[in-house]
Design a protein around this motif. Structure first.
Motif, PDB file in Angstrom:
ATOM      1  N   LYS A 306      19.122   5.092   0.214  1.00 51.86           N
ATOM      2  CA  LYS A 306      19.959   6.273   0.415  1.00 51.86           C
ATOM      3  C   LYS A 306      20.684   6.185   1.747  1.00 51.86           C
ATOM      4  CE  LYS A 306      19.896  11.336   0.367  1.00 51.86           C
ATOM      5  NZ  LYS A 306      19.082  12.551   0.215  1.00 51.86           N
ATOM      6  N   PHE A 307      21.975   6.555   1.712  1.00 48.00           N
ATOM      7  CA  PHE A 307      22.817   6.555   2.900  1.00 48.00           C
ATOM      8  C   PHE A 307      23.454   7.937   3.055  1.00 48.00           C
ATOM      9  CE2 PHE A 307      22.662   2.284   1.246  1.00 48.00           C
ATOM     10  CZ  PHE A 307      22.485   1.482   2.353  1.00 48.00           C
ATOM     11  N   ASN A 308      23.351   8.493   4.252  1.00 49.87           N
ATOM     12  CA  ASN A 308      24.041   9.734   4.570  1.00 49.87           C
ATOM     13  C   ASN A 308      25.449   9.410   5.044  1.00 49.87           C
ATOM     14  OD1 ASN A 308      21.681  11.267   4.036  1.00 49.87           O
ATOM     15  ND2 ASN A 308      20.911  10.789   6.098  1.00 49.87           N
ATOM     16  N   VAL A 309      26.414  10.182   4.581  1.00 49.44           N
ATOM     17  CA  VAL A 309      27.819   9.895   4.844  1.00 49.44           C
ATOM     18  C   VAL A 309      28.332  10.833   5.926  1.00 49.44           C
ATOM     19  CG1 VAL A 309      30.116   9.690   3.846  1.00 49.44           C
ATOM     20  CG2 VAL A 309      28.108   9.151   2.466  1.00 49.44           C
ATOM     21  N   SER A 310      29.081  10.282   6.856  1.00 49.29           N
ATOM     22  CA  SER A 310      29.714  11.077   7.897  1.00 49.29           C
ATOM     23  C   SER A 310      31.192  10.747   7.945  1.00 49.29           C
ATOM     24  CB  SER A 310      29.070  10.808   9.264  1.00 49.29           C
ATOM     25  OG  SER A 310      29.205   9.443   9.613  1.00 49.29           O
ATOM     26  N   GLY A 311      31.992  11.793   8.025  1.00 46.14           N
ATOM     27  CA  GLY A 311      33.437  11.590   8.191  1.00 46.14           C
ATOM     28  C   GLY A 311      34.218  11.483   6.912  1.00 46.14           C
ATOM     29  N   ILE A 312      33.647  11.844   5.762  1.00 45.53           N
ATOM     30  CA  ILE A 312      34.391  11.788   4.510  1.00 45.53           C
ATOM     31  C   ILE A 312      34.461  13.197   3.942  1.00 45.53           C
ATOM     32  CG2 ILE A 312      34.451  10.870   2.167  1.00 45.53           C
ATOM     33  CD1 ILE A 312      33.201   8.366   3.100  1.00 45.53           C
ATOM     34  N   SER A 313      35.569  13.861   4.187  1.00 44.87           N
ATOM     35  CA  SER A 313      35.801  15.202   3.665  1.00 44.87           C
ATOM     36  C   SER A 313      37.299  15.428   3.560  1.00 44.87           C
ATOM     37  CB  SER A 313      35.163  16.268   4.569  1.00 44.87           C
ATOM     38  OG  SER A 313      35.740  16.233   5.859  1.00 44.87           O
ATOM     39  N   ALA A 314      37.673  16.342   2.687  1.00 43.81           N
ATOM     40  CA  ALA A 314      39.086  16.636   2.463  1.00 43.81           C
ATOM     41  C   ALA A 314      39.190  18.009   1.818  1.00 43.81           C
ATOM     42  CB  ALA A 314      39.731  15.569   1.572  1.00 43.81           C
ATOM     43  N   PRO A 315      40.324  18.683   1.954  1.00 43.36           N
ATOM     44  CA  PRO A 315      40.514  19.926   1.197  1.00 43.36           C
ATOM     45  C   PRO A 315      40.299  19.686  -0.290  1.00 43.36           C
ATOM     46  CG  PRO A 315      42.245  19.669   2.835  1.00 43.36           C
ATOM     47  CD  PRO A 315      41.455  18.400   2.854  1.00 43.36           C
ATOM     48  N   ALA A 316      39.767  20.688  -0.964  1.00 38.82           N
ATOM     49  CA  ALA A 316      39.358  20.509  -2.352  1.00 38.82           C
ATOM     50  C   ALA A 316      40.500  20.080  -3.257  1.00 38.82           C
ATOM     51  CB  ALA A 316      38.738  21.810  -2.870  1.00 38.82           C
ATOM     52  N   GLU A 317      41.738  20.404  -2.877  1.00 40.38           N
ATOM     53  CA  GLU A 317      42.883  20.032  -3.709  1.00 40.38           C
ATOM     54  C   GLU A 317      43.366  18.619  -3.430  1.00 40.38           C
ATOM     55  OE1 GLU A 317      42.893  22.522  -1.581  1.00 40.38           O
ATOM     56  OE2 GLU A 317      42.497  24.261  -2.875  1.00 40.38           O
ATOM     57  N   TYR A 318      42.840  17.965  -2.405  1.00 42.61           N
ATOM     58  CA  TYR A 318      43.302  16.642  -1.993  1.00 42.61           C
ATOM     59  C   TYR A 318      42.299  15.572  -2.404  1.00 42.61           C
ATOM     60  CZ  TYR A 318      46.614  19.075   1.093  1.00 42.61           C
ATOM     61  OH  TYR A 318      47.609  19.862   1.599  1.00 42.61           O
ATOM     62  N   SER A 319      42.760  14.333  -2.363  1.00 44.79           N
ATOM     63  CA  SER A 319      41.862  13.183  -2.461  1.00 44.79           C
ATOM     64  C   SER A 319      41.534  12.706  -1.043  1.00 44.79           C
ATOM     65  CB  SER A 319      42.507  12.047  -3.263  1.00 44.79           C
ATOM     66  OG  SER A 319      43.674  11.569  -2.600  1.00 44.79           O
ATOM     67  N   PHE A 320      40.581  11.806  -0.951  1.00 45.26           N
ATOM     68  CA  PHE A 320      40.191  11.261   0.356  1.00 45.26           C
ATOM     69  C   PHE A 320      40.525   9.783   0.402  1.00 45.26           C
ATOM     70  CE2 PHE A 320      37.249   9.008   3.099  1.00 45.26           C
ATOM     71  CZ  PHE A 320      37.412   9.688   4.301  1.00 45.26           C
ATOM     72  N   HIS A 321      41.087   9.333   1.523  1.00 44.31           N
ATOM     73  CA  HIS A 321      41.453   7.929   1.692  1.00 44.31           C
ATOM     74  C   HIS A 321      40.989   7.459   3.061  1.00 44.31           C
ATOM     75  CE1 HIS A 321      44.099   4.645   3.106  1.00 44.31           C
ATOM     76  NE2 HIS A 321      43.958   4.214   1.873  1.00 44.31           N
ATOM     77  N   CYS A 322      40.479   6.229   3.092  1.00 46.35           N
ATOM     78  CA  CYS A 322      40.066   5.635   4.357  1.00 46.35           C
ATOM     79  C   CYS A 322      40.218   4.123   4.264  1.00 46.35           C
ATOM     80  CB  CYS A 322      38.625   5.996   4.694  1.00 46.35           C
ATOM     81  SG  CYS A 322      38.192   5.663   6.428  1.00 46.35           S
ATOM     82  N   GLN A 323      40.689   3.516   5.328  1.00 51.42           N
ATOM     83  CA  GLN A 323      40.934   2.083   5.333  1.00 51.42           C
ATOM     84  C   GLN A 323      39.635   1.285   5.274  1.00 51.42           C
ATOM     85  OE1 GLN A 323      43.984   1.141   5.112  1.00 51.42           O
ATOM     86  NE2 GLN A 323      43.875  -1.087   5.334  1.00 51.42           N
ATOM     87  N   LEU A 324      38.610   1.722   5.998  1.00 49.48           N
ATOM     88  CA  LEU A 324      37.336   1.009   6.040  1.00 49.48           C
ATOM     89  C   LEU A 324      36.195   2.009   5.960  1.00 49.48           C
ATOM     90  CD1 LEU A 324      38.020  -1.615   8.873  1.00 49.48           C
ATOM     91  CD2 LEU A 324      37.910  -2.063   6.432  1.00 49.48           C
ATOM     92  N   VAL A 325      35.300   1.777   5.015  1.00 47.26           N
ATOM     93  CA  VAL A 325      34.115   2.610   4.832  1.00 47.26           C
ATOM     94  C   VAL A 325      32.928   1.667   4.660  1.00 47.26           C
ATOM     95  CG1 VAL A 325      32.965   4.344   3.418  1.00 47.26           C
ATOM     96  CG2 VAL A 325      35.438   4.462   3.754  1.00 47.26           C
ATOM     97  N   GLY A 326      31.846   1.928   5.377  1.00 47.13           N
ATOM     98  CA  GLY A 326      30.679   1.071   5.214  1.00 47.13           C
ATOM     99  C   GLY A 326      29.606   1.380   6.233  1.00 47.13           C
ATOM    100  N   THR A 327      28.651   0.479   6.306  1.00 48.05           N
ATOM    101  CA  THR A 327      27.507   0.666   7.188  1.00 48.05           C
ATOM    102  C   THR A 327      27.761   0.196   8.608  1.00 48.05           C
ATOM    103  OG1 THR A 327      26.669  -1.458   6.346  1.00 48.05           O
ATOM    104  CG2 THR A 327      25.827   0.546   5.319  1.00 48.05           C
ATOM    105  N   SER A 328      28.880  -0.451   8.864  1.00 49.32           N
ATOM    106  CA  SER A 328      29.174  -0.928  10.208  1.00 49.32           C
ATOM    107  C   SER A 328      29.531   0.238  11.123  1.00 49.32           C
ATOM    108  CB  SER A 328      30.331  -1.938  10.179  1.00 49.32           C
ATOM    109  OG  SER A 328      30.716  -2.299  11.486  1.00 49.32           O
TER     110      SER A 328
END
Length: 424
Positions: A306-328
């Motif tokens: 299990k991994f807890n996620v930090s920094g991934i949120s967006a308004p409910a009407e939007y999608s979320f985009h990020c260039q790099l996501v991972g354990t680093s």
């Protein structure tokens, strides 16, 4: 005849392989690899200067085996470069044709293959995935394992007396040539074309009923188990779509994207990855926000990481985009290992160009993307700090110039010497 530098298109490939579709005995074996280029056979050969004895032994055996197949067959065809869309286009044509009996070979158990020679058969054999680094020892092991798979399948069919044709190809090239002697404008055009080609596949969509409730996309989706075994799930998720999403759940407040893979690599019989998202109303912002709360990895149905996620949120009407996501720790959106979960220490996650949406999907398309990078990026901060320093230097210089004074009296060579008291 294929001239040097020619890239065979999807239509040209279909025309070249047309004799396979019209002959009386139609038994086709498609060995499909994730990445392959004609230069790999040169790079992994002894003539390239590789000194690793294991590497020389493996690749000499592989190249000799392929040459033996080409020389022993009544006819053969080698295409140095094939368009990325050609393989997908060919698979669609074969699957849409009602004459073929499609068999996906994923468990690599050749002895249990059932082939009825009286009917046309299409055997799609998924070969081992190669590591991202061509010099990695896992790449050599994957090549050696692919060599064994090709040998077992072909020899088994030959012993049964079944006439068949073989296609050995890949979903995408492992090497992309970039010339350094072209002008800057042309180089930008080539790189833009490569980027467009690499992102040509559509996102993965999860449909419940008649509505699409989850969209998921990534240009690279990879895991690393025990810091040694690389599992590249990009092709299986988006191109060949050898992934089971039936366990996914969707609602107005909670959404779970479940990705199940069968034998992604040797030693792992099943692998499930879950993305758990929530949709809540926050009084401070007076609106609803969708957040990716956690990511879970289940190996063989029992080992849960299990991994807890930090920094991934967006308004409910939007999608979320990020260039790099991972354990680093260097990634802007991180997957933090749960301290109470020891299994998470065995996994590393690498996702590039992630875009995900689990709520309010309209017309089966991503909504406007909320990016993980804030307005003040490191580049902007660097520019602001540099500008402030230069502005301070300029201000100090102007202030020093304004403090300079000029002489009010001058020496006359015909008169007495000019004497200036120290008090002045």
């Amino acid at each position: 005849a294929v001239h040097e530098g020619q890239v065979v298109s999807a239509q040209e490939l279909t025309a070249l392989l047309q004799p396979l579709f019209t002959q009386n005995s139609r038994n086709l074996v498609l060995f499909l690899q994730d990445r392959l280029s004609i230069d790999d056979f040169t790079y992994f050969s002894e003539s390239y200067g590789n000194k690793n004895p294991f590497q020389n032994q493996v690749n000499k055996r592989l190249i000799n085996f392929l040459q033996e197949i080409l020389q022993s067959s009544p006819s053969s065809l080698v295409l140095p470069a094939v368009d990325c869309e050609a393989t997908k286009y060919l698979l669609n044509i074969l699957q849409e044709s009602g004459d073929w009996k499609l068999t996906n070979v994923t468990n690599l158990n050749v002895s249990q293959l059932e082939v009825n020679a009286s009917n046309p058969n299409l055997l799609v054999v998924q070969l081992q995935q190669l590591a991202s680094d061509l010099k990695d020892i896992s790449t050599l092991e994957a090549i050696a394992e692919n060599d064994k798979i090709i040998g077992r399948v072909t020899k088994d069919l030959q012993q049964r007396g079944i006439h068949f044709s073989v296609i050995y190809t890949a979903v995408r090239p492992s090497r992309i040539s970039r010339k350094t002697d072209v002008v800057a404008e042309l180089r930008r055009q080539l790189m833009a074309a490569e980027e467009e080609e690499s992102s040509s596949y559509p996102p993965l969509n999860v449909t419940i009923g008649n509505d699409t409730c989850i969209l998921f996309y990534a240009s690279n989706f990879s895991l690393k188990a025990n810091s040694s075994v690389l599992i590249d799930l990009t092709n299986a998720t988006f191109l060949t779509q050898n992934v089971d999403t039936s366990a996914s759940e969707c609602s107005d407040s909670n959404t779970t994207l479940s990705l199940k893979y069968t034998r992604p690599v040797n030693g792992i019989s099943s692998l499930e990855i879950r993305f758990l998202m929530t949709n809540k109303f926050y009084e401070v912002s007076a609106r609803r926000w969708s957040t990716l709360d956690s990511v879970e990895i289940v190996q063989d149905g029992e080992n849960l990481a299990k991994f807890n996620v930090s920094g991934i949120s967006a308004p409910a009407e939007y999608s979320f985009h990020c260039q790099l996501v991972g354990t680093s720790n260097l990634y802007p959106a991180r997957l933090d290992r749960d301290p109470s979960n020891n299994e998470a220490k065995n996994w590393d996650v690498f996702i590039s160009k992630l875009q995900i949406q689990g709520f309010n999907i309209i017309n089966n398309q991503f909504s406007y993307a909320s990016d993980c990078t804030g307005f003040f990026t490191p580049g902007i901060w660097m520019g602001l700090v540099t500008s402030v320093i230069l502005l301070w230097i300029l201000t100090y210089g102007i202030h020093m110039i304004m403090q300079l004074t000029t002489n009010s009296r001058f020496d006359d060579p015909k008169g007495p010497a000019l004497s200036v008291p120290q008090t002045e």
